[in-house]
Design a protein around this motif. Structure first.
Motif: not given
Length: 669
Positions: A359-368
């Motif tokens: 019951d979890v949704l995650t959103v992430s940003v990370g470097p190239d």
């Protein structure tokens, strides 16, 4: 999470709410119902005036039993929650709609304590003409004091009915209602679905419920600061690791809106703040900023991510990746390249489920890791629940099951006529199919090498062997793929529209595989469309290699494959458009301005990075075999990208000592 001084920014928000409200008034909704239910006077809430439901002439209130009102004497309550209308039987509000299309439907609930009913125990169900919005909600099982619900409903008639249904022998109630027009361009009909990656169409036929709307790195924003009356909350409590993010902010006046993004998309107070990496330029490529959200795993979700490069001081420095759950949603995202400048807003829409069986949704940003600057940012995020197959946003019950309607005589006649017509159409269709099948079987095979459509099944990233026999054998070349990673599946009509029916004035070049045209998709995206010649054996071989390579490769300095079309026995590949064409045209043979030495050096380095990735970064090294100035393309910012993998070969294995380097290739895009 590292803090910034919000004092000046909050002051800006307050000032914009009072003296700058006119700048937010660019959109005036045609339908704008702000209803204070049960109130005897107008109420002001968040800078907007709500009128009593008893005096609004454009709505009709119907109830199977008498409705009563309740008023709280507490001045501590926000004005919108100080009155309520209570229903002991099924009741409905019917709104006259002047403009069809998406509308906000916002509902306010608070169980006033001094009423003659125990509203805390009330069990509330709310439906529209087609969708279930709320089903058996009760404050007994709710941790908050107030309940605010926001929905986006596509109204396709001249009325909208909201029906309140008491459940379990209790009552239903509501404190306030909003029904407000939404600009047509705010919600698309199509978005990119993840896992597997494919276009998702038909959003306009579905209802949406706002679950989360975040202003990254900034303070709470209310209807006073948003032209569409939306609320944006701060993101800090959703961060997986607080120290992973650092607040950024600039003057909201620095934000530069373009045609595709307006203040209705999101206010400049959203784009002028952001979260960036708390520890930028880290050597660990797995470092991400992650937000975690509780969701209902039985629903799909519409996810809109807002970006604006307020971090960089020059173009093409900030390149990063976006992840939704474990899926990479955007890879090597170069904000300034997509937006065309710094401080220019950009957003992207996706369709996602919750994490697998959770019951979890995650959103992430990370470097190239290949970027010059190792950092990542996000400015805003919206997550909306999508109605399910029962047309419900809460449970599995449909409107028909909650509001049974006995069929009328007219409906019965319509059903009978519909069945007869449907059966007749089905019979005619079957006969036509049989005739077409017989006709195709009777045709003699044509000469040349027709292509078979690409059957795409499963989620494997492996492409099966392609067998291509020579023309002497008289056997058609056969291509079989088992991948969904080729990108978007285009209809042939979309390709025709994008290229103006393969207009020769849009021709970019000709190669061994076929012709390349400039195209423009419906959303304005410029693309390069490579249309193969089915009679070219050389082109078929190059086409095979092109797919084998590009299905495995993604790099900033390699031309990316957007999608393909295999309709009508066509073999068409769609690539990102390189506005400045091949490097060759900037060196000799044209009247284009000369490149500066700095540009030449950056182009050389970019091409070298692309080739280095081919040699060392892929699962198996790849030898291009056709590196020349016509196969080094330049985008609108003169970023170099290696293209044309039709003559490439995988590098030698450990037991090999030689790879063919015979001269190959032809001029073209």
């Amino acid at each position: 999470m590292e803090k910034v001084k919000w004092g000046p920014l909050i002051l800006a928000v307050i000032l914009l709410g009072f003296i700058g409200h006119g700048s937010y008034a660019s959109f005036t909704p045609v339908d704008n119902y702000l209803i204070a239910c049960g109130s005897s006077k107008n109420l002001t809430f968040q800078g907007r005036t709500f009128v009593p439901d008893s005096v609004q002439s454009s709505i009709v209130l119907k109830s199977q039993a008498n409705s009563v009102t309740a008023v709280s004497s507490s001045t501590a309550l926000p004005p919108i929650y100080q009155s309520a209308r209570i229903f002991s039987g099924i009741a409905s509000y019917k709104f006259e709609i002047e403009q069809e299309g998406r509308h906000w439907v916002r509902l306010y609930f608070y169980p006033i304590s001094n009423s003659s009913h125990d509203l805390t125990s009330a069990s509330i169900t709310v439906v529209t003409d087609s969708f279930v919005l709320l089903n058996n909600f009760t404050f007994k099982n709710y941790n908050g004091s107030y309940l605010f619900k926001e929905y986006a409903i596509n109204v396709t008639s001249d009325t909208l009915t909201l029906t309140f249904i008491p459940s379990n022998n209790s009552v239903a109630f509501v404190n306030a209602i909003e029904v407000v027009s939404v600009p047509n361009e705010i919600f698309p009909d199509q978005a990119l679905a993840l896992s597997p990656s494919a276009p998702f169409s038909g959003l306009s036929e579905l209802a949406l419920e706002t679950v989360y709307r975040l202003n990254m790195g900034g303070p709470l924003l209310t209807a006073q600061n948003d032209t569409l009356g939306r609320t944006w909350e701060n993101d800090e409590k959703y961060l997986h690791v607080n120290s992973s993010a650092k607040n950024l902010s600039v003057n909201p006046g620095n934000i530069k809106y373009i045609t595709a993004v307006t203040t209705e998309t999101a206010p400049n107070l959203v784009y002028s703040t952001a979260e960036s990496m708390g520890n930028a330029n880290v050597s660990n490529g797995n470092f991400n900023i992650t937000w975690v959200f509780s969701v209902d795993p039985d629903f799909m979700y519409f996810v809109r991510v807002h970006f604006c490069d307020i971090l960089s001081t020059s173009l093409n420095n900030l390149v990063f990746n976006l992840f939704i759950n474990s899926d990479i949603a955007l890879e090597s995202l170069d904000l300034s390249s997509l937006a065309g400048d710094l401080n220019v807003p950009y957003y992207k829409d996706f369709i996602s489920n919750s994490s697998a069986d959770s019951d979890v949704l995650t959103v992430s940003v990370g470097p190239d890791t290949m970027a010059d600057v190792t950092n990542a940012i996000m400015n805003g995020l919206e997550i909306m629940r999508i109605s399910n197959g029962a047309k419900s946003l809460d449970g599995l019950s449909s409107v028909e099951s909650l509001l049974p309607q006995p069929p009328t005589k007219r409906n019965m006649i319509g059903i009978i006529i519909g069945c007869v017509v449907g059966a007749s159409v089905a019979v005619v269709f079957i006969i036509l199919c049989i005739c077409c099948f017989v006709a195709r079987r009777s045709k003699t095979p044509t000469q040349g090498h027709p292509w078979l459509p690409l059957p795409l099944y499963g989620n494997s990233q492996t492409m099966t062997k392609m067998s291509t026999t020579s023309q002497k054998s008289g056997t058609a070349s056969c291509i079989s793929l088992a991948s969904t990673n080729l990108g978007r599946l285009f209809m042939f009509q979309e390709i025709m529209d994008a290229t103006n029916k393969f207009d020769e004035s849009l021709l970019l070049g000709v190669g061994g595989f076929g012709r390349v045209y400039k195209g423009t998709l419906e959303d304005g995206t410029k693309v390069a469309v490579k249309r193969g010649n089915p009679r070219s054996e050389q082109g078929l071989a190059e086409f095979r290699t092109e797919i084998e390579m590009l299905s495995k490769l993604r790099h900033r300095h390699l031309v990316s494959l957007i999608g393909y079309c295999d309709e009508r026995s066509e073999m068409i590949l769609v690539y990102e458009y390189m506005a400045n064409g091949p490097l060759r045209s900037h060196l000799y043979g044209t009247d284009l301005p000369s490149l500066s030495w700095k540009q030449r050096l950056e182009i050389c380095i970019g091409a070298a990075r692309g080739l280095h990735y081919l040699h060392t970064g892929a699962a198996q090294s790849i030898i291009h075999r056709d590196v020349k100035t016509t196969n080094i393309l330049l985008d609108e910012n003169f970023v170099a990208k290696v293209a044309d993998f039709g003559l490439s070969k995988t590098g030698p294995a450990l037991d090999q000592t030689h790879v063919s380097t015979a001269v190959k290739g032809s001029f073209g895009y």
